[in-house]
Design a protein around this motif. Structure first.
Motif, mmCIF file in Angstrom:
data_model
loop_
_atom_site.group_PDB
_atom_site.id
_atom_site.type_symbol
_atom_site.label_atom_id
_atom_site.label_comp_id
_atom_site.label_asym_id
_atom_site.label_seq_id
_atom_site.Cartn_x
_atom_site.Cartn_y
_atom_site.Cartn_z
ATOM 1 N N VAL A 1 -12.063 -18.387 8.014
ATOM 2 C CA VAL A 1 -10.697 -17.970 8.040
ATOM 3 C C VAL A 1 -9.848 -17.862 6.740
ATOM 4 O O VAL A 1 -9.257 -17.311 5.841
ATOM 5 N N LEU A 2 -10.404 -18.950 6.394
ATOM 6 C CA LEU A 2 -9.649 -19.975 4.876
ATOM 7 C C LEU A 2 -10.224 -19.008 3.423
ATOM 8 O O LEU A 2 -9.622 -18.276 2.824
ATOM 9 N N SER A 3 -11.533 -18.498 3.680
ATOM 10 C CA SER A 3 -11.725 -18.004 2.960
ATOM 11 C C SER A 3 -11.778 -16.169 2.641
ATOM 12 O O SER A 3 -11.141 -15.756 1.895
ATOM 13 N N GLN A 4 -11.503 -15.213 4.179
ATOM 14 C CA GLN A 4 -10.410 -14.209 3.472
ATOM 15 C C GLN A 4 -9.229 -14.342 3.784
ATOM 16 O O GLN A 4 -9.240 -13.779 2.747
ATOM 17 N N ASP A 5 -8.122 -16.031 3.269
ATOM 18 C CA ASP A 5 -7.449 -15.747 2.943
ATOM 19 C C ASP A 5 -7.138 -15.292 1.434
ATOM 20 O O ASP A 5 -6.558 -14.575 0.700
ATOM 21 N N LYS A 6 -8.005 -16.441 0.991
ATOM 22 C CA LYS A 6 -8.640 -16.538 -0.462
ATOM 23 C C LYS A 6 -8.646 -15.023 -1.274
ATOM 24 O O LYS A 6 -8.205 -14.767 -1.639
ATOM 25 N N ALA A 7 -9.285 -14.557 -0.243
ATOM 26 C CA ALA A 7 -10.294 -13.220 -0.571
ATOM 27 C C ALA A 7 -9.017 -12.028 -0.824
ATOM 28 O O ALA A 7 -8.514 -11.220 -2.139
ATOM 29 N N THR A 8 -8.104 -11.947 0.303
ATOM 30 C CA THR A 8 -6.998 -11.514 0.793
ATOM 31 C C THR A 8 -5.880 -11.535 -0.545
ATOM 32 O O THR A 8 -5.352 -10.396 -1.564
ATOM 33 N N ASP A 9 -5.598 -12.643 -1.009
ATOM 34 C CA ASP A 9 -4.801 -13.323 -2.253
ATOM 35 C C ASP A 9 -5.324 -12.520 -3.731
ATOM 36 O O ASP A 9 -4.171 -12.124 -4.179
ATOM 37 N N LEU A 10 -6.522 -12.942 -3.565
ATOM 38 C CA LEU A 10 -7.225 -12.630 -5.133
ATOM 39 C C LEU A 10 -7.256 -10.541 -5.310
ATOM 40 O O LEU A 10 -6.695 -9.859 -6.252
ATOM 41 N N TRP A 11 -7.374 -9.920 -3.614
ATOM 42 C CA TRP A 11 -7.251 -8.569 -3.535
ATOM 43 C C TRP A 11 -6.270 -8.317 -4.221
ATOM 44 O O TRP A 11 -5.126 -6.824 -4.531
ATOM 45 N N ASN A 12 -4.476 -9.088 -4.046
ATOM 46 C CA ASN A 12 -3.187 -8.697 -3.928
ATOM 47 C C ASN A 12 -3.168 -8.894 -5.249
ATOM 48 O O ASN A 12 -2.185 -7.741 -5.979
ATOM 49 N N GLU A 13 -3.051 -9.639 -6.140
ATOM 50 C CA GLU A 13 -2.903 -9.926 -7.338
ATOM 51 C C GLU A 13 -3.999 -8.722 -8.095
ATOM 52 O O GLU A 13 -3.704 -8.645 -8.931
ATOM 53 N N TYR A 14 -5.427 -8.378 -7.664
ATOM 54 C CA TYR A 14 -5.863 -7.121 -8.444
ATOM 55 C C TYR A 14 -5.418 -5.872 -8.451
ATOM 56 O O TYR A 14 -4.901 -4.996 -9.229
ATOM 57 N N GLN A 15 -4.361 -5.889 -7.366
ATOM 58 C CA GLN A 15 -2.958 -4.168 -7.257
ATOM 59 C C GLN A 15 -1.815 -4.720 -7.853
ATOM 60 O O GLN A 15 -1.894 -3.403 -8.718
ATOM 61 N N ALA A 16 -1.723 -5.760 -8.231
ATOM 62 C CA ALA A 16 -1.104 -5.895 -9.003
ATOM 63 C C ALA A 16 -1.201 -5.956 -10.534
ATOM 64 O O ALA A 16 -0.750 -4.976 -11.312
ATOM 65 N N ASP A 17 -2.030 -6.842 -10.741
ATOM 66 C CA ASP A 17 -2.699 -6.283 -12.088
ATOM 67 C C ASP A 17 -2.986 -4.380 -12.944
ATOM 68 O O ASP A 17 -2.502 -4.288 -13.148
ATOM 69 N N SER A 18 -3.246 -4.557 -10.919
ATOM 70 C CA SER A 18 -3.680 -3.127 -11.362
ATOM 71 C C SER A 18 -2.446 -1.982 -11.909
ATOM 72 O O SER A 18 -2.236 -1.048 -12.844
ATOM 73 N N LEU A 19 -1.136 -2.030 -10.562
ATOM 74 C CA LEU A 19 0.531 -1.359 -10.794
ATOM 75 C C LEU A 19 0.721 -2.182 -12.652
ATOM 76 O O LEU A 19 0.814 -1.248 -13.918
ATOM 77 N N LYS A 20 0.027 -3.604 -13.228
ATOM 78 C CA LYS A 20 0.856 -3.781 -14.770
ATOM 79 C C LYS A 20 0.301 -2.773 -16.027
ATOM 80 O O LYS A 20 0.334 -2.371 -16.419
ATOM 81 N N LYS A 21 -1.725 -2.459 -15.192
ATOM 82 C CA LYS A 21 -2.249 -2.026 -15.994
ATOM 83 C C LYS A 21 -1.453 -0.808 -16.805
ATOM 84 O O LYS A 21 -1.394 0.087 -18.012
ATOM 85 N N HIS A 22 -1.764 0.317 -15.157
ATOM 86 C CA HIS A 22 -1.143 1.158 -15.505
ATOM 87 C C HIS A 22 0.380 1.690 -15.878
ATOM 88 O O HIS A 22 0.687 2.265 -17.005
#
Length: 188
Positions: free
Chosen positions: A63-84
């Protein structure tokens, strides 16, 4: 009623000790059987507890590993918005267009790193879930083994009271099957 293998082993040994005072060879054999089954039940019960703890721990870590992955995917999406957004600002021109273009390119590299980390965390999650399932599988087999060993102890008590060899043989059979299931926990 609480399940305490150590207490059950102690009680089984007490029954065996009381029966051994009667000086009957059959009772002595059954008493020894009670003691052996009690030790095996206590051992298997302890292994059962260890496997249950291992399943819970691995599941929690997953569960902790999934939480870390989810946080990273959220950061990925935020960076994608910034990039655009930076890309749009760069395409719009103006005095900072080059800076915005460079920042958009930086976001691409940053996203790749984040994606790799997120995928690693997801792999770790999958590994831990598999580990948890293995612990749980062994726990189930050990539960069955411990139960049969404990039933064997109870049947030994009946053999002592009735002085019937068939009950003793039945308890031996239950002990063998209980031990076999416990071994299968680690082989299956």
């Amino acid at each position: 009623m609480t399940h305490d293998p150590a207490l059950e082993a102690h009680e089984g040994a007490e029954h065996a000790e009381h029966a051994a005072h009667e000086r009957d060879p059959f009772i002595s054999r059954v008493s020894i059987t009670v003691a052996v089954l009690a030790v095996m039940a206590a051992t298997v019960g302890s292994l059962e507890t260890i496997e249950a703890g291992g399943a819970i721990t691995a599941s929690s870590e997953a569960v902790l590993s999934q939480d870390k992955a989810t946080d990273l995917w959220n950061e990925y999406q935020a960076d994608s918005l910034k990039k655009h957004l930076y890309g749009l600002f760069a395409d719009a021109g103006g005095p900072k267009a080059v800076k915005y273009g460079d920042t958009a390119k930086e976001q691409v590299g940053k996203q790749a790193e984040i994606k790799d980390k997120a995928l690693e965390d997801e792999k770790e999650r999958d590994k831990l879930l598999s580990e948890s399932r293995a612990h749980e599988h062994r726990h189930h087999w050990l539960t069955a083994g411990a139960t049969l060993l404990e039933i064997g102890i109870a049947i030994c008590t009946v053999a002592i009271i009735t002085r019937r060899k068939t009950f003793w043989l039945g308890s031996l059979a239950l002990g063998v099957v209980g031990l076999a299931l416990s071994v299968l926990a680690y082989l299956a």
